[in-house]
Design a protein around this motif. Structure first.
Motif, mmCIF file in Angstrom:
data_model
loop_
_atom_site.group_PDB
_atom_site.id
_atom_site.type_symbol
_atom_site.label_atom_id
_atom_site.label_comp_id
_atom_site.label_asym_id
_atom_site.label_seq_id
_atom_site.Cartn_x
_atom_site.Cartn_y
_atom_site.Cartn_z
ATOM 1 N N TYR A 1 2.214 9.388 -5.741
ATOM 2 C CA TYR A 1 2.711 10.741 -5.465
ATOM 3 C C TYR A 1 3.743 11.149 -6.517
ATOM 4 O O TYR A 1 3.763 12.295 -6.956
ATOM 5 C CB TYR A 1 3.310 10.847 -4.063
ATOM 6 C CG TYR A 1 2.286 11.087 -2.989
ATOM 7 C CD1 TYR A 1 1.587 12.287 -2.923
ATOM 8 C CD2 TYR A 1 2.014 10.125 -2.023
ATOM 9 C CE1 TYR A 1 0.644 12.520 -1.940
ATOM 10 C CE2 TYR A 1 1.078 10.347 -1.028
ATOM 11 C CZ TYR A 1 0.395 11.550 -0.994
ATOM 12 O OH TYR A 1 -0.550 11.775 -0.018
ATOM 13 N N ASP A 2 4.589 10.221 -6.912
ATOM 14 C CA ASP A 2 5.572 10.508 -7.967
ATOM 15 C C ASP A 2 4.853 10.946 -9.240
ATOM 16 O O ASP A 2 5.220 11.942 -9.868
ATOM 17 C CB ASP A 2 6.439 9.268 -8.226
ATOM 18 C CG ASP A 2 7.458 9.472 -9.322
ATOM 19 O OD1 ASP A 2 7.937 10.615 -9.513
ATOM 20 O OD2 ASP A 2 7.799 8.476 -10.002
ATOM 21 N N ALA A 3 3.802 10.222 -9.612
ATOM 22 C CA ALA A 3 3.025 10.576 -10.806
ATOM 23 C C ALA A 3 2.383 11.955 -10.643
ATOM 24 O O ALA A 3 2.412 12.770 -11.574
ATOM 25 C CB ALA A 3 1.950 9.522 -11.068
ATOM 26 N N ILE A 4 1.820 12.213 -9.478
ATOM 27 C CA ILE A 4 1.152 13.497 -9.242
ATOM 28 C C ILE A 4 2.122 14.653 -9.433
ATOM 29 O O ILE A 4 1.799 15.645 -10.087
ATOM 30 C CB ILE A 4 0.511 13.533 -7.834
ATOM 31 C CG1 ILE A 4 -0.740 12.656 -7.813
ATOM 32 C CG2 ILE A 4 0.179 14.956 -7.415
ATOM 33 C CD1 ILE A 4 -1.357 12.470 -6.440
ATOM 34 N N PHE A 5 3.319 14.524 -8.885
ATOM 35 C CA PHE A 5 4.278 15.624 -8.998
ATOM 36 C C PHE A 5 4.773 15.804 -10.430
ATOM 37 O O PHE A 5 5.239 16.882 -10.791
ATOM 38 C CB PHE A 5 5.418 15.461 -7.998
ATOM 39 C CG PHE A 5 4.973 15.715 -6.587
ATOM 40 C CD1 PHE A 5 4.513 16.966 -6.207
ATOM 41 C CD2 PHE A 5 4.960 14.702 -5.650
ATOM 42 C CE1 PHE A 5 4.058 17.215 -4.922
ATOM 43 C CE2 PHE A 5 4.509 14.936 -4.360
ATOM 44 C CZ PHE A 5 4.061 16.192 -3.991
ATOM 45 N N HIS B 1 0.839 -1.200 0.000
ATOM 46 C CA HIS B 1 0.000 0.000 0.000
ATOM 47 C C HIS B 1 0.875 1.251 0.000
ATOM 48 O O HIS B 1 0.673 2.174 -0.785
ATOM 49 C CB HIS B 1 -0.930 -0.008 1.211
ATOM 50 C CG HIS B 1 -1.860 1.164 1.256
ATOM 51 N ND1 HIS B 1 -1.543 2.324 1.915
ATOM 52 C CD2 HIS B 1 -3.087 1.359 0.704
ATOM 53 C CE1 HIS B 1 -2.533 3.189 1.774
ATOM 54 N NE2 HIS B 1 -3.486 2.630 1.046
ATOM 55 N N SER B 2 1.856 1.259 0.862
ATOM 56 C CA SER B 2 2.767 2.398 0.965
ATOM 57 C C SER B 2 3.591 2.567 -0.321
ATOM 58 O O SER B 2 3.818 3.686 -0.783
ATOM 59 C CB SER B 2 3.690 2.177 2.160
ATOM 60 O OG SER B 2 4.258 3.357 2.570
ATOM 61 N N ASN B 3 4.029 1.454 -0.882
ATOM 62 C CA ASN B 3 4.801 1.501 -2.134
ATOM 63 C C ASN B 3 3.966 2.089 -3.268
ATOM 64 O O ASN B 3 4.456 2.924 -4.043
ATOM 65 C CB ASN B 3 5.291 0.109 -2.531
ATOM 66 C CG ASN B 3 6.282 -0.459 -1.545
ATOM 67 O OD1 ASN B 3 6.872 0.260 -0.751
ATOM 68 N ND2 ASN B 3 6.444 -1.771 -1.579
ATOM 69 N N LEU B 4 2.715 1.653 -3.376
ATOM 70 C CA LEU B 4 1.837 2.173 -4.423
ATOM 71 C C LEU B 4 1.552 3.654 -4.195
ATOM 72 O O LEU B 4 1.581 4.446 -5.141
ATOM 73 C CB LEU B 4 0.520 1.380 -4.470
ATOM 74 C CG LEU B 4 -0.531 1.872 -5.463
ATOM 75 C CD1 LEU B 4 0.023 1.929 -6.882
ATOM 76 C CD2 LEU B 4 -1.775 0.988 -5.393
ATOM 77 N N VAL C 1 -5.522 9.345 -2.892
ATOM 78 C CA VAL C 1 -4.451 10.337 -2.827
ATOM 79 C C VAL C 1 -4.985 11.580 -3.527
ATOM 80 O O VAL C 1 -5.379 11.514 -4.694
ATOM 81 C CB VAL C 1 -3.174 9.830 -3.515
ATOM 82 C CG1 VAL C 1 -2.079 10.874 -3.457
ATOM 83 C CG2 VAL C 1 -2.708 8.519 -2.886
ATOM 84 N N ALA C 2 -5.032 12.700 -2.801
ATOM 85 C CA ALA C 2 -5.605 13.926 -3.363
ATOM 86 C C ALA C 2 -4.756 15.131 -2.978
ATOM 87 O O ALA C 2 -4.320 15.245 -1.838
ATOM 88 C CB ALA C 2 -7.031 14.110 -2.863
ATOM 89 N N VAL C 3 -4.534 15.998 -3.974
ATOM 90 C CA VAL C 3 -3.761 17.215 -3.725
ATOM 91 C C VAL C 3 -4.420 18.408 -4.418
ATOM 92 O O VAL C 3 -5.107 18.256 -5.418
ATOM 93 C CB VAL C 3 -2.295 17.099 -4.204
ATOM 94 C CG1 VAL C 3 -1.535 16.036 -3.438
ATOM 95 C CG2 VAL C 3 -2.214 16.852 -5.682
ATOM 96 N N LYS D 1 -1.316 21.373 -1.205
ATOM 97 C CA LYS D 1 -1.962 20.879 0.013
ATOM 98 C C LYS D 1 -2.393 19.438 -0.239
ATOM 99 O O LYS D 1 -3.111 19.150 -1.194
ATOM 100 C CB LYS D 1 -3.179 21.734 0.371
ATOM 101 C CG LYS D 1 -3.881 21.276 1.649
ATOM 102 C CD LYS D 1 -4.938 22.258 2.072
ATOM 103 C CE LYS D 1 -5.649 21.845 3.323
ATOM 104 N NZ LYS D 1 -4.865 21.942 4.536
ATOM 105 N N ASP D 2 -1.926 18.557 0.630
ATOM 106 C CA ASP D 2 -2.274 17.145 0.537
ATOM 107 C C ASP D 2 -3.525 16.907 1.375
ATOM 108 O O ASP D 2 -3.535 17.178 2.573
ATOM 109 C CB ASP D 2 -1.120 16.304 1.057
ATOM 110 C CG ASP D 2 -1.330 14.817 0.883
ATOM 111 O OD1 ASP D 2 -2.416 14.406 0.432
ATOM 112 O OD2 ASP D 2 -0.407 14.047 1.194
ATOM 113 N N VAL D 3 -4.599 16.425 0.737
ATOM 114 C CA VAL D 3 -5.849 16.137 1.445
ATOM 115 C C VAL D 3 -6.224 14.660 1.306
ATOM 116 O O VAL D 3 -7.390 14.295 1.314
ATOM 117 C CB VAL D 3 -7.004 17.068 0.960
ATOM 118 C CG1 VAL D 3 -6.751 18.498 1.389
ATOM 119 C CG2 VAL D 3 -7.193 16.993 -0.545
#
Length: 186
Positions: A135-139, A127-130, A158-160, A150-152
């Motif tokens: 997050y890598d994709a989001i950035f 779960h943590s690895n995914l 995963v939402a920012v 802002k991380d929500v």
């Protein structure tokens, strides 16, 4: 996947960018759904991604056999699943110096003393690895110059919110709406 933007062409471009990054990072099969909102006039970008369920954490005792030899005061570890060996060695090297680990064969590790508590050490957390990969994709997806983030995120979502201004309450509300919709499967 839904990309909201008042500019249809802008939405299409962002959808293409997201798909390309997901393809590059091989994330498509790991993502259940995604919602994005882009508004260049207000300089805001909101992205919410629902991850698919992952398997549970893998503990050291799940992939290795532990025995404690009282006479020699040594814990003997036999690695049963070599796929986790790099993770195991990395964790042990953080905890002990390399001199304290004796590895007579690829699958055997000896440690001085009673180290049976190591059985509960987490060697892999899918779960943590995914989540880290998402997050890598989001950035990579976020627009250049949007430095206020802002991380929500909540649970499997995963939402920012990203902008170059102060984050507005209605943007937070929109992100929370996306999270609620993804949780309901809309």
């Amino acid at each position: 996947m839904l990309v909201e933007c008042y500019d249809e062409k802008g939405a299409e471009v962002y959808e293409m960018i997201i798909k390309q990054i997901f393809q590059d990072l091989v994330l498509g099969p790991a993502v259940e759904d995604l919602k994005a909102f882009a508004n260049p006039d207000e300089a805001v970008f909101i992205l919410a991604i629902k991850m698919k369920k992952t398997s549970g954490v893998i503990k050291f005792g799940d992939v290795a056999n532990f025995t404690y030899d009282k006479n020699n005061n040594v814990t003997k570890i036999f690695i049963e699943n070599e796929n986790y060996l790099p993770n195991i060695l990395k964790l042990l090297w953080r905890r002990y110096s390399r001199d304290e680990l004796y590895q007579p064969t690829r699958y055997n590790i000896d440690l001085d003393g009673n180290q049976m508590e190591l059985e509960d050490l987490v060697v892999d957390d899918p779960h943590s690895n995914l989540q880290r990969r998402i997050y890598d994709a989001i950035f990579r997806i976020l627009p250049e110059g949007f430095k206020i983030i802002k991380d929500v995120s909540v649970g499997d979502i995963v939402a920012v919110i990203a902008t170059d201004e102060l984050i507005k309450d209605d943007w937070i509300d929109k992100a929370n709406d996306y999270i609620a919709e993804l949780n309901r499967g809309l």
